[in-house]
Design an enzyme around this catalytic site. Structure first.
Site, PDB file in Angstrom:
ATOM      1  N   SER A  52       0.803  -1.226   0.000  1.00 15.14           N
ATOM      2  CA  SER A  52       0.000   0.000   0.000  1.00 15.14           C
ATOM      3  C   SER A  52       0.837   1.278   0.000  1.00 15.14           C
ATOM      4  O   SER A  52       0.296   2.372  -0.191  1.00 15.14           O
ATOM      5  CB  SER A  52      -0.923   0.008   1.228  1.00 15.14           C
ATOM      6  OG  SER A  52      -1.816  -1.086   1.192  1.00 15.14           O
ATOM      7  N   HIS A 107     -13.762  -0.015  14.451  1.00 20.21           N
ATOM      8  CA  HIS A 107     -14.468  -1.183  14.986  1.00 20.21           C
ATOM      9  C   HIS A 107     -13.947  -1.397  16.396  1.00 20.21           C
ATOM     10  O   HIS A 107     -12.745  -1.316  16.644  1.00 20.21           O
ATOM     11  CB  HIS A 107     -14.221  -2.409  14.111  1.00 20.21           C
ATOM     12  CG  HIS A 107     -14.970  -3.639  14.534  1.00 20.21           C
ATOM     13  ND1 HIS A 107     -16.241  -3.590  15.078  1.00 20.21           N
ATOM     14  CD2 HIS A 107     -14.640  -4.951  14.488  1.00 20.21           C
ATOM     15  CE1 HIS A 107     -16.652  -4.824  15.329  1.00 20.21           C
ATOM     16  NE2 HIS A 107     -15.695  -5.661  14.988  1.00 20.21           N
ATOM     17  N   ASP A 190     -22.411  -5.372  15.514  1.00 19.69           N
ATOM     18  CA  ASP A 190     -21.718  -5.530  14.239  1.00 19.69           C
ATOM     19  C   ASP A 190     -21.388  -6.997  13.980  1.00 19.69           C
ATOM     20  O   ASP A 190     -21.646  -7.521  12.888  1.00 19.69           O
ATOM     21  CB  ASP A 190     -20.444  -4.685  14.232  1.00 19.69           C
ATOM     22  CG  ASP A 190     -19.748  -4.681  12.883  1.00 19.69           C
ATOM     23  OD1 ASP A 190     -20.239  -3.994  11.976  1.00 19.69           O
ATOM     24  OD2 ASP A 190     -18.724  -5.366  12.735  1.00 19.69           O
TER      25      ASP A 190
END
Length: 330
Positions: A52, A107, A190
């Site tokens: 990345s 999260h 979730d």
């Protein structure tokens, strides 16, 4: 439950701050670019010369190692996979945490289950878009945004709300609406949604329907269209209009058949199984299982991936998606 909008939030708390986004996957790219385009000072922390690294540089980011980003930043926003966060935190982020800094997530898994325990004096917050990263970025560029969540686990500086709300505004979430919740609620709901409905429940229902038709002698292509391909049409109606108006938009035959037969598919036993899945999430059994899976290099997960890839529905689906011109979306 209060919903916050753009006029409720200000960017002021971040004007003189540096935000380090750790990771450059779908969410990392979208959130970092949105905050950067909102005028915030963003750096991206990545493994040196990893896959990345060049992508983030090409997008115009100030890219550095995770350690350098953690040392430089006032807010460290961790967006690498859940199972990697604790290890990266301990070795590359924790040594650079000082009082007054903010640790942020999208999260709550590692904070809620105690895999990451921040030192005293550090804010712990969460800002979570309720959408895949590509849509987070696309809607921002279109001048809108996607809904999101914010929560505060630790407010060490007495301005954690100002910080996390500014992040939500910078990402573009408050353009659509932001709900304040807790790490516990975000994490457990979730995980439940993924396991029981969105990823686990839906795929098993599709597979069972497809196999039922094929085993009865119907063409696999017809089975795929009727149990998988057309699902998007129904989900889009529910997403846009809710259940009531979805029923209004389908035929009377579909409405009557669906309403009179659905309880034979999702039974009381199904709901009991859902409750057990939720209990496993709440009491930590699922988390322990997932941690053990990582320790064996995801052997079970890799085996399940191979099985899924070899299913007949996958072979049929690939052909039909190509026929429908959908292969570019994969």
């Amino acid at each position: 439950m209060k919903v916050f909008y753009d006029s409720d939030f200000k960017l002021d708390a971040l004007k003189e701050k540096t935000i380090a986004v750790i990771g450059y996957g779908s969410q990392g790219r979208a959130q970092s670019l949105n905050m950067k385009d909102s005028g915030l000072n963003v750096v991206v922390g990545l493994r040196k010369n990893g896959a990345s690294w060049e992508n983030a540089k090409a997008d115009g980011h100030n890219v550095m190692t995770i350690e350098e980003a953690a040392e430089k930043a006032d807010i460290i926003h961790i967006l690498i996979p859940d199972e990697l966060q604790a290890e990266v935190y301990e070795s590359q982020i924790k040594p650079y945490l000082k009082e007054g800094k903010t640790l942020s997530f999208s999260h709550g898994f590692n904070i809620h289950y105690g895999f990451i325990v921040p030192p005293k004096g550090v804010n712990v917050v969460l800002v979570a878009p309720k959408s895949p990263g590509k849509m987070v970025r696309r809607t921002y560029e279109e001048g809108f945004g996607v809904p999101g969540l914010i929560c505060i686990e630790i407010d060490a500086t007495n301005n954690a709300f100002d910080i996390v709300s500014a992040m939500a505004k910078g990402i573009g979430l408050s353009r659509a609406g932001v709900i304040q919740t807790t790490f516990k609620e975000e994490t457990e709901t979730d995980l439940f949604g993924e396991q029981a409905v969105l990823c686990g429940g839906v795929t098993e229902l599709i597979k069972a329907g497809f196999e039922t038709l094929v085993e009865a002698g119907y063409a696999p292509e017809m089975a795929y269209f009727e149990t998988c391909h057309e699902l998007k049409l129904i989900v889009d109606l529910i997403y846009q209009k809710g259940f009531k108006n979805m029923w209004n938009d389908v035929s009377n035959t579909a409405e009557y058949g669906g309403l009179t037969r659905r309880s034979r598919i999702v039974t009381a036993d199904s709901k009991a199984a859902m409750k057990e899945i939720l209990k496993e999430i709440q009491d930590g059994r699922f988390t322990k299982e997932f941690v053990l899976e990582k320790q064996v290099n995801h052997a079970h997960l890799k085996a399940m991936r191979r099985i899924e890839g070899d299913l007949q529905i996958e072979e049929v689906g690939a052909k039909l998606r190509k026929m429908c011109g959908l292969e570019k979306e994969e």
